[in-house]
Design an enzyme around this catalytic site. Sequence first.
Site, PDB file in Angstrom:
ATOM      1  N   GLY A  48       0.863  -1.179   0.000  1.00 16.61           N
ATOM      2  CA  GLY A  48       0.000   0.000   0.000  1.00 16.61           C
ATOM      3  C   GLY A  48       0.893   1.219   0.000  1.00 16.61           C
ATOM      4  N   GLU A  49       0.668   2.106   0.928  1.00 13.67           N
ATOM      5  CA  GLU A  49       1.498   3.320   1.011  1.00 13.67           C
ATOM      6  C   GLU A  49       2.016   3.411   2.441  1.00 13.67           C
ATOM      7  OE1 GLU A  49       3.569   6.516   0.410  1.00 13.67           O
ATOM      8  OE2 GLU A  49       1.965   6.696   1.893  1.00 13.67           O
ATOM      9  N   CYS A  79       6.160  -5.297   0.507  1.00  8.89           N
ATOM     10  CA  CYS A  79       6.318  -3.982  -0.131  1.00  8.89           C
ATOM     11  C   CYS A  79       6.215  -2.855   0.904  1.00  8.89           C
ATOM     12  CB  CYS A  79       5.341  -3.844  -1.293  1.00  8.89           C
ATOM     13  SG  CYS A  79       5.896  -2.597  -2.467  1.00  8.89           S
ATOM     14  N   ARG A 106      12.942   3.533  -0.667  1.00  9.35           N
ATOM     15  CA  ARG A 106      11.572   3.485  -1.209  1.00  9.35           C
ATOM     16  C   ARG A 106      11.579   3.809  -2.702  1.00  9.35           C
ATOM     17  NH1 ARG A 106       8.076   7.340   2.270  1.00  9.35           N
ATOM     18  NH2 ARG A 106       6.411   6.380   1.073  1.00  9.35           N
ATOM     19  N   ILE A 132       5.464  -3.444  -7.502  1.00  9.77           N
ATOM     20  CA  ILE A 132       4.660  -2.236  -7.740  1.00  9.77           C
ATOM     21  C   ILE A 132       5.254  -1.103  -6.906  1.00  9.77           C
ATOM     22  CG2 ILE A 132       2.362  -1.204  -7.666  1.00  9.77           C
ATOM     23  CD1 ILE A 132       1.233  -4.115  -7.555  1.00  9.77           C
ATOM     24  N   HIS A 168       4.859  -8.602  -4.400  1.00 13.61           N
ATOM     25  CA  HIS A 168       3.502  -8.877  -3.894  1.00 13.61           C
ATOM     26  C   HIS A 168       3.097 -10.330  -4.148  1.00 13.61           C
ATOM     27  CE1 HIS A 168       2.002  -4.723  -3.064  1.00 13.61           C
ATOM     28  NE2 HIS A 168       3.003  -4.407  -3.857  1.00 13.61           N
ATOM     29  N   GLU A 170       0.927 -12.066  -2.836  1.00 11.44           N
ATOM     30  CA  GLU A 170      -0.535 -12.249  -2.708  1.00 11.44           C
ATOM     31  C   GLU A 170      -1.258 -12.019  -4.028  1.00 11.44           C
ATOM     32  OE1 GLU A 170       1.189  -9.709  -1.788  1.00 11.44           O
ATOM     33  OE2 GLU A 170       0.065  -7.850  -2.146  1.00 11.44           O
TER      34      GLU A 170
HETATM   35  N1  GLN Z   1       5.947   2.891  -2.781  1.00 10.00           N
HETATM   36  C1  GLN Z   1       5.172   2.504  -1.640  1.00 10.00           C
HETATM   37  C2  GLN Z   1       5.743   3.106  -0.360  1.00 10.00           C
HETATM   38  O1  GLN Z   1       6.786   3.685  -0.371  1.00 10.00           O
HETATM   39  C3  GLN Z   1       5.077   0.995  -1.508  1.00 10.00           C
HETATM   40  C4  GLN Z   1       4.385   0.405  -2.721  1.00 10.00           C
HETATM   41  C5  GLN Z   1       3.666  -0.887  -2.466  1.00 10.00           C
HETATM   42  O2  GLN Z   1       3.426  -1.307  -1.331  1.00 10.00           O
HETATM   43  N2  GLN Z   1       3.249  -1.507  -3.544  1.00 10.00           N
HETATM   44  O3  GLN Z   1       5.141   3.032   0.674  1.00 10.00           O
END
Ligand code: GLN
Length: 185
Positions: A48-49, A79, A106, A132, A168, A170
Amino acid sequence: MSKTIGVLALQGDFEAHRKAIEDSGARAVEVRTAAEMHACDGLILPGGESTTMLKLLDMEQLTQPLRDFAATRAVFGTCAGAILLAHHVTHPAQTSLQLLDIDVERNGYGRQIDSRIANIDTAEGVVEAIFIRAPIIRRVGPEARVLATFGKDPVWVEQGRHMVTTFHPELSAGSIVHRRFLSRI
Ligand code: GLN
């Protein structure tokens, strides 16, 4: 009795992990509170983020419960989840839980090729790795063990009971990675 794996469900792709865990033969529950977390045998921090996830963990007062949980039970970060578990985070810098002795950059693959799919070799067979906006693991400490690389970059690392992937698992068919996580619980 089958294991119960929590998937932190504050933000990100927790639903895909829930399904991957169930396909691997364990029970999966979404976790949004400390009580839900502590009812689990292991925990997944999804992609996610990571900045947003850090803020939400704080807002929901889950940061300390997560530290307490990780002191005795296994945590798997994918990730953004791997970024949260790292020792040191750059580009941009942010705080982290420091559960594995790895440093991550990151969005390490940059904007041009920010997402890609690769088949990578592991001791347990070939794994399809979907990246991703993935971080790059820039340093792996002596206590951590690299389970797979993409080019020269470590992309699957474990240390003690904890584990991370920068991709990922999943989102792919096959459950080699999730099964390895379950095997330690
Ligand atoms: N770029 C995202 C981050 O820095 C991570 C991307 C992801 O989880 N697919 O949090």
